[in-house]
Design an enzyme around this catalytic site. Structure first.
Site, mmCIF file in Angstrom:
data_model
loop_
_atom_site.group_PDB
_atom_site.id
_atom_site.type_symbol
_atom_site.label_atom_id
_atom_site.label_comp_id
_atom_site.label_asym_id
_atom_site.label_seq_id
_atom_site.Cartn_x
_atom_site.Cartn_y
_atom_site.Cartn_z
ATOM 1 N N THR A 237 -0.981 9.735 11.208
ATOM 2 C CA THR A 237 -2.008 9.013 10.457
ATOM 3 C C THR A 237 -3.340 9.697 10.697
ATOM 4 O O THR A 237 -3.910 9.609 11.783
ATOM 5 C CB THR A 237 -2.077 7.536 10.894
ATOM 6 O OG1 THR A 237 -0.816 6.927 10.694
ATOM 7 C CG2 THR A 237 -3.130 6.788 10.082
ATOM 8 N N LYS B 223 -1.681 4.965 3.556
ATOM 9 C CA LYS B 223 -1.265 4.550 4.902
ATOM 10 C C LYS B 223 -2.338 3.707 5.579
ATOM 11 O O LYS B 223 -2.042 2.675 6.195
ATOM 12 C CB LYS B 223 -0.958 5.786 5.756
ATOM 13 C CG LYS B 223 -0.690 5.481 7.229
ATOM 14 C CD LYS B 223 0.516 4.563 7.440
ATOM 15 C CE LYS B 223 0.654 4.075 8.879
ATOM 16 N NZ LYS B 223 0.953 5.149 9.830
#
Length: 416
Positions: A222, A298
């Site tokens: 991420t 995300k």
């Protein structure tokens, strides 16, 4: 007609297979949910109610299903649902041959049940050799499934002991990120943050120094959308490709191969990565050619989760203040949330169990929420919970809870 028969036969096969299929039985036990399957013209429809290892089904009205799967037509549905390709449903979503109304994670789970019923799928058609860099809780799950599916594997981790289990099963142990990249056509990175990704790509002993022209860096970390675009540019200059492949799910889902992968990047590179992602993902969703899109997606998924944690924490604090038993709200949240991850967090916050089943540590969650705030400030300026959550997370870190589950911030009162 053949789709109606298929859906009826599917219900029978699920009931029969659960007796002898251990994987199917374990997945059926994992949650309780209802799925309504229909075609756009409403000519075919059947509801499945699954839970506690049981299968119930009937034709007729939709009712209150957790998710509705609406297929463009019966032929498309039949081909996708009978395919042994674990990504058939995801591809139907990409091409708009399938629409979902409701909880997409239920549809993903249902697709995983069908694949489990069919037995092990064929090894993904892939001529790639894959390196995995970063064998933490998530990276180990990715590497496990890549190796289990027969794809040649190279591994690198700063702590070499974490790589030993993979080496024992035939993986090659690289001496450095450069060495790992030199031995692979696709390099998967599962790291901590922007800086760790930038360093492992650009250092003299990093990925760019070893990856051959045409190679792909598939980033499961991420990271910020800006870094994803920066990495894409660096790789273009090097003659290689960068694909964002952010994953959604906890370590258990990584180990089980049930993650959701959010992908974005060059079309040809994405297609080469899909068979690799299929080994550890129940669903892969392609969001476009701009790699930053996958990271925007995300971060928004994580923001949804962390905002719900904050809301639950506020309500439990209110319950404690006025004398309402936490079990009341525990039952309310359990009934309100279909997603098993939100159910898990509701139970953690209710019971204040932040030291067990730590899937995502607070220090990682704080990094993610700071990225969410930065992205919001640069775009919509709408993620209003982010500053409040960051304040509480930072105070929890100061109290020594950096390595507790990230939901621990909910027990920290906010200064006003």
């Amino acid at each position: 007609m053949k789709l109606s028969l298929l859906l009826f036969a599917l219900s029978m096969k699920l009931r029969f297979a659960r007796r002898n299929n251990e994987l199917l039985r374990s997945r059926l036990q994992a949650r309780t949910a209802s799925i309504w399957i229909q075609t756009e013209d409403h000519r075919v429809g059947r509801v499945f109610v699954l839970g506690k290892g049981q299968v119930f089904t009937r034709s007729g009205g939709r009712g209150d299903a957790d998710v509705t799967m609406i297929w463009k037509d019966a032929d498309i549905a039949f081909k996708a649902m009978t395919s042994r390709d674990p990504q058939a449903v995801a591809r139907a979503l990409e091409t708009a041959d399938l629409r979902l109304v409701g909880d997409a994670s239920v549809a993903q789970w249902f697709a995983s049940l069908i694949q489990a019923m069919k037995g092990p799928s064929a090894t993904p058609t892939s001529a790639e050799k894959v390196a995995v860099i970063g064998l933490g809780k998530m990276g180990a799950g990715l590497a496990h499934n890549i190796q289990k599916n027969g794809i040649p594997l190279v591994v690198f981790n700063r702590t070499a002991a974490k790589a030993q289990a993979f080496v024992d099963h035939g993986a090659l142990l690289a001496k450095s990120p450069r060495d790992a990249a030199a031995q692979a056509s696709i390099v998967v990175t599962s790291l901590m943050d922007d800086q760790s990704v930038r360093d492992i790509v650009t250092s003299p002993d990093g990925i760019l120094a070893g990856l051959a022209p045409g190679g792909i860096h598939l980033c499961a970390t991420t990271i910020s959308p800006d870094l994803a675009r920066e990495m894409a540019q660096l790789h273009r200059e090097h003659g290689t490709h960068f694909v964002s492949g952010a994953v959604v799910g906890r370590p258990r889902a990584a180990e089980a191969g049930d993650l959701i992968t959010l992908m974005a990047g060059d079309k040809e590179a994405v297609e080469r990565c899909k068979p690799v992602c299929a080994t550890y993902s129940g669903m892969t969703m392609v969001l476009g050619e701009d790699p930053g899109l996958a990271n925007h997606a995300k971060l928004s998924v994580n923001y949804f989760a962390v905002s719900n944690m904050e809301l639950m924490g506020q309500i439990y604090a209110f319950a404690d203040a006025v004398g309402i038993d936490r079990a009341f709200y525990g039952r309310l949240f359990d009934a309100s949330y279909a997603n098993p991850t939100l159910k898990l967090y509701a139970a953690k916050i209710r019971d204040q169990e932040f030291q067990t089943e730590v899937g995502f540590e607070l220090v990682g969650g704080l990094k993610d929420v700071k990225l969410m705030r930065a992205v919001s400030e640069a775009t919509s300026r709408s993620l209003d919970y982010a500053p409040l959550i960051i304040e509480k997370m930072e105070r929890a870190v100061e109290r020594g809870r950096a390595h507790s589950d990230w939901s621990v911030f909910t027990e920290v009162p906010c200064d006003r």
